[in-house]
Design a protein around this motif. Structure first.
Motif, short mmCIF file in Angstrom:
data_model
loop_
_atom_site.label_atom_id
_atom_site.label_comp_id
_atom_site.label_asym_id
_atom_site.label_seq_id
_atom_site.Cartn_x
_atom_site.Cartn_y
_atom_site.Cartn_z
N ARG A 55 -6.88 3.03 8.65
CA ARG A 55 -5.82 2.58 7.76
C ARG A 55 -4.50 3.10 8.31
O ARG A 55 -4.35 4.28 8.57
CB ARG A 55 -6.02 3.11 6.32
CG ARG A 55 -7.25 2.56 5.62
CD ARG A 55 -7.06 1.10 5.25
NE ARG A 55 -8.21 0.54 4.56
CZ ARG A 55 -9.20 -0.12 5.12
NH1 ARG A 55 -9.21 -0.29 6.43
NH2 ARG A 55 -10.19 -0.60 4.40
N ASP A 58 1.46 2.32 6.93
CA ASP A 58 2.03 1.26 6.10
C ASP A 58 1.01 0.66 5.16
O ASP A 58 1.38 0.13 4.11
CB ASP A 58 2.64 0.17 6.98
CG ASP A 58 3.89 0.65 7.69
OD1 ASP A 58 4.66 1.38 7.07
OD2 ASP A 58 4.08 0.29 8.87
N HIS A 59 -0.27 0.71 5.51
CA HIS A 59 -1.29 0.20 4.60
C HIS A 59 -1.27 0.99 3.29
O HIS A 59 -1.42 0.43 2.21
CB HIS A 59 -2.67 0.30 5.25
CG HIS A 59 -3.77 -0.19 4.37
ND1 HIS A 59 -4.07 -1.52 4.21
CD2 HIS A 59 -4.65 0.48 3.58
CE1 HIS A 59 -5.08 -1.66 3.38
NE2 HIS A 59 -5.45 -0.46 2.98
N PRO A 96 3.83 -8.81 5.24
CA PRO A 96 2.96 -7.85 4.54
C PRO A 96 2.76 -8.29 3.08
O PRO A 96 3.70 -8.71 2.42
CB PRO A 96 3.75 -6.55 4.62
CG PRO A 96 4.55 -6.69 5.87
CD PRO A 96 4.95 -8.13 5.92
N ARG A 98 0.24 -7.71 -0.74
CA ARG A 98 -0.76 -7.01 -1.53
C ARG A 98 -1.79 -8.02 -1.99
O ARG A 98 -1.46 -8.96 -2.71
CB ARG A 98 -0.12 -6.33 -2.74
CG ARG A 98 -1.14 -5.62 -3.63
CD ARG A 98 -0.53 -5.16 -4.94
NE ARG A 98 -1.52 -4.51 -5.78
CZ ARG A 98 -2.36 -5.15 -6.61
NH1 ARG A 98 -2.34 -6.46 -6.70
NH2 ARG A 98 -3.23 -4.46 -7.33
N HIS A 142 -1.69 -4.62 2.26
CA HIS A 142 -1.34 -3.23 1.98
C HIS A 142 -1.57 -2.90 0.51
O HIS A 142 -1.76 -3.80 -0.32
CB HIS A 142 0.12 -2.95 2.35
CG HIS A 142 1.12 -3.64 1.45
ND1 HIS A 142 1.56 -3.09 0.27
CD2 HIS A 142 1.75 -4.83 1.57
CE1 HIS A 142 2.43 -3.91 -0.31
NE2 HIS A 142 2.57 -4.98 0.46
#
Length: 257
Positions: A55, A58-59, A96, A98, A142
């Motif tokens: 991981r 930034d994750h 990026p 979620r 992320h």
């Protein structure tokens, strides 16, 4: 309340209580005054090292305020002229994101390619523009504070370093060898250079050996699985919740076998 709903409620309530207790523990730890007599590194009694696998910074913390994450004012620029966050699969750009989930922080996310070939493909000779073809769209996923509140509480209370990097663009084990020794047999001695997870047994010197030679004590915390020897596969078993899951890479050095 139906049984399923009741179990879900109790799970959520239990999680909230547990997090509240952990948050209080963090607050108590942060409130303890520093015990120092010299004001130098001589006051440090213990250093704890934890490697959390596969991981990126930034994750976990890319969305955290104040860190060099997704708000980095000087991100790498791609050959396209866009920032490194704009990764393309050849037809569509993905930023990026979620993943949509009500309990994302408690789920197993899709594993990505970690080997030398995949890593070098994503790196693409320094262009940094082939991450999705090499590792799928999930490479751009992320977590947020909502998903991992305890991690964020720790980062809020203590210093978080935002320039973490991968020592080796490739497999898991060579990165662990860098953690344990600053080296992966690059000079061709002791069984190196190691580019994969062969776990064949290696012979170059590690940090614990150097600590011991300097009179500094050390210890490893791990699960034993079916035994920390060849017969027990050095603690490496298929059950991810029992055994050390191969995470103690010192066991792949001959000096510890």
């Amino acid at each position: 309340m139906a049984d399923l709903d009741r179990r879900r409620f109790l799970q959520l309530a239990g999680g909230a209580v547990a997090f509240s207790a952990l948050s209080e523990s963090i607050a108590r730890a942060a409130a303890i005054p520093a015990q120092g007599s010299t004001g130098t590194l001589q006051d440090v009694e213990h250093i704890v090292v934890l490697m959390q696998e596969n991981r990126s910074f930034d994750h976990y913390f890319g969305a955290m305020k104040g860190v060099r994450g997704f708000g980095d004012p000087r991100p790498v620029t791609l050959p396209s002229g866009k920032s490194v966050w704009n990764q393309s699969d050849g037809s569509k750009v993905t930023l990026p994101f979620r993943p949509e989930s009500a309990k994302l922080g408690m789920e197993f996310l899709q594993g990505l390619n970690h080997d030398w070939a995949g890593g070098q493909s994503a790196f693409n000779k320094g262009r940094y523009d082939n991450w999705i073809p090499a590792k799928t769209k999930a490479t751009m996923a992320h977590l947020t504070r909502e998903d991992i509140p305890f991690h964020y509480a720790l980062a809020d209370a203590f210093t978080v370093c935002d320039a973490y990097h991968c020592s080796f663009i490739g497999s898991t084990d060579p990165n662990r060898y860098y953690l344990w020794s600053g080296h992966t047999g690059n000079d061709g001695t002791g069984g190196g250079p190691v580019l994969n997870n062969a776990e064949a047994g290696y012979g170059w010197k590690t940090y614990p050996e150097r600590l011991e030679a300097a009179g500094v004590s050390w210890r490893i915390y791990q699960d034993i699985g079916d035994g920390l020897n060849a017969a027990g596969s050095w603690g490496w078993i298929n059950d991810a919740y029992r055994g050390n899951y191969g995470d103690n890479s010192l066991l792949y050095f001959n000096a510890y076998r």
